[in-house]
Design an enzyme around this catalytic site. Structure first.
Site, short mmCIF file in Angstrom:
data_model
loop_
_atom_site.label_atom_id
_atom_site.label_comp_id
_atom_site.label_asym_id
_atom_site.label_seq_id
_atom_site.Cartn_x
_atom_site.Cartn_y
_atom_site.Cartn_z
N GLY A 1 0.81 -1.23 0.00
CA GLY A 1 0.00 0.00 0.00
C GLY A 1 0.84 1.27 0.00
O GLY A 1 1.89 1.36 -0.65
N ASP B 1 2.60 2.54 2.36
CA ASP B 1 3.89 2.30 3.02
C ASP B 1 4.93 1.88 1.97
O ASP B 1 6.04 2.45 1.90
CB ASP B 1 3.68 1.18 4.07
CG ASP B 1 4.81 1.04 5.05
OD1 ASP B 1 5.73 1.89 5.04
OD2 ASP B 1 4.78 0.08 5.85
N1 AR6 Z 1 -0.79 7.53 -2.10
C1 AR6 Z 1 -1.86 7.82 -1.32
N2 AR6 Z 1 -2.67 6.88 -0.81
C2 AR6 Z 1 -2.39 5.59 -1.09
C3 AR6 Z 1 -1.28 5.19 -1.90
C4 AR6 Z 1 -0.46 6.23 -2.41
N3 AR6 Z 1 0.61 5.98 -3.16
N4 AR6 Z 1 -1.29 3.84 -1.98
C5 AR6 Z 1 -2.36 3.40 -1.28
N5 AR6 Z 1 -3.03 4.44 -0.76
P1 AR6 Z 1 -2.89 0.95 3.07
P2 AR6 Z 1 -3.53 0.51 5.91
C6 AR6 Z 1 -4.24 4.48 0.08
O1 AR6 Z 1 -3.29 -0.44 2.71
O2 AR6 Z 1 -4.92 0.13 5.56
C7 AR6 Z 1 0.95 -1.78 4.62
O3 AR6 Z 1 1.39 -3.03 4.17
C8 AR6 Z 1 -5.18 3.30 0.00
O4 AR6 Z 1 -6.08 3.46 -1.11
O5 AR6 Z 1 -1.68 1.51 2.44
O6 AR6 Z 1 -3.32 1.49 7.02
C9 AR6 Z 1 1.58 -1.39 5.94
O7 AR6 Z 1 2.91 -1.84 6.05
C10 AR6 Z 1 -5.92 3.41 1.31
O8 AR6 Z 1 -7.04 4.26 1.20
O9 AR6 Z 1 -2.70 1.12 4.67
C11 AR6 Z 1 0.67 -2.06 6.93
O10 AR6 Z 1 1.04 -3.42 7.10
C12 AR6 Z 1 -4.91 4.07 2.26
O11 AR6 Z 1 -3.82 4.49 1.42
C13 AR6 Z 1 -0.69 -1.99 6.27
O12 AR6 Z 1 -0.44 -1.87 4.87
C14 AR6 Z 1 -4.37 3.13 3.31
O13 AR6 Z 1 -4.15 1.86 2.74
C15 AR6 Z 1 -1.43 -0.76 6.71
O14 AR6 Z 1 -2.74 -0.82 6.21
#
Ligand code: AR6
Length: 181
Positions: free
Chosen positions: A38, A40
């Site tokens: 994601g 991260d």
């Molecule tokens: N820019 C902005 N937002 C984004 C991007 C980006 N490049 N990529 C994804 N999103 P997530 P979580 C959005 O899954 O739910 C990781 O593996 C996405 O659409 O990134 O907090 C970490 O290491 C969503 O709305 O984070 C943790 O293990 C939002 O970012 C776990 O994921 C959050 O999605 C954290 O899960």
């Protein structure tokens, strides 16, 4: 879409957060601080190894980052100066204080950013991806936490962005913010 709370502009935008033109970018990390998928994964890829090196030093010092807390590192190759890594809760049907923990993420991140005199900061939609927190409730918590912080503190902030990646989150944030005007 933009509103003002005290003298702070709050914007909702749809883009890749690694492209944000702010002093600080917030990462939705995990407790290990070692990167993941994601947002991260995107931040570590775009920012390069300097971010991971600082995360590893924090791990050595304090053993990672608990859920709801926040730590700060360089932003490496990104345009931003800092990345604040916060760890959102995994959604467990509301049975594990997830709402309070998500609020803690926003409040602790803003508090840390304020200590560094950060003027502009970009937040992703913490916990609403892999961690499956319901998007509408997460947006309400994000926006109300931000208001509470701004109204309750003398802060360094001039501009705060909610950076939505998926269209659903963008529509939810625009609607929720409009409801405040
Ligand atoms: N820019 C902005 N937002 C984004 C991007 C980006 N490049 N990529 C994804 N999103 P997530 P979580 C959005 O899954 O739910 C990781 O593996 C996405 O659409 O990134 O907090 C970490 O290491 C969503 O709305 O984070 C943790 O293990 C939002 O970012 C776990 O994921 C959050 O999605 C954290 O899960």
């Amino acid at each position: 879409m933009e509103i003002r709370v005290k003298s702070v502009y709050i914007e909702v935008i749809k883009e890749d957060i690694t492209k944000a033109k702010t002093d600080c970018i917030v990462n939705a990390a995990n407790t290990s601080l070692l990167g993941g998928g994601g947002v991260d994964g995107a931040i570590h890829r775009a920012g390069g190894k300097e971010i991971l090196i600082e995360c590893m030093k924090i791990r050595d010092r304090q053993g990672g980052c608990p859920v709801g807390e926040a730590v700060i590192t360089t932003a490496g190759k990104l345009d931003a100066k800092f990345v604040i890594h916060t760890v959102g809760p995994v959604w467990n049907n509301g049975k594990s204080n997830e709402e309070e923990k998500l609020k803690d993420c926003y409040m602790n991140t803003l508090d840390l950013a304020n200590q560094y005199n950060i003027e502009s900061i970009a937040f992703p939609n913490i916990s609403t991806g892999i961690y499956k927190f319901p998007k509408k409730r997460a947006a309400e918590i994000a926006i109300s936490s931000l208001r509470e912080f701004i109204e309750g503190n003398n802060s360094s902030f001039k501009r705060i962005q909610f950076v939505c990646f998926d269209d659903e989150n963008y529509q939810i944030y625009v609607k929720t913010i409009k409801g405040l005007v």
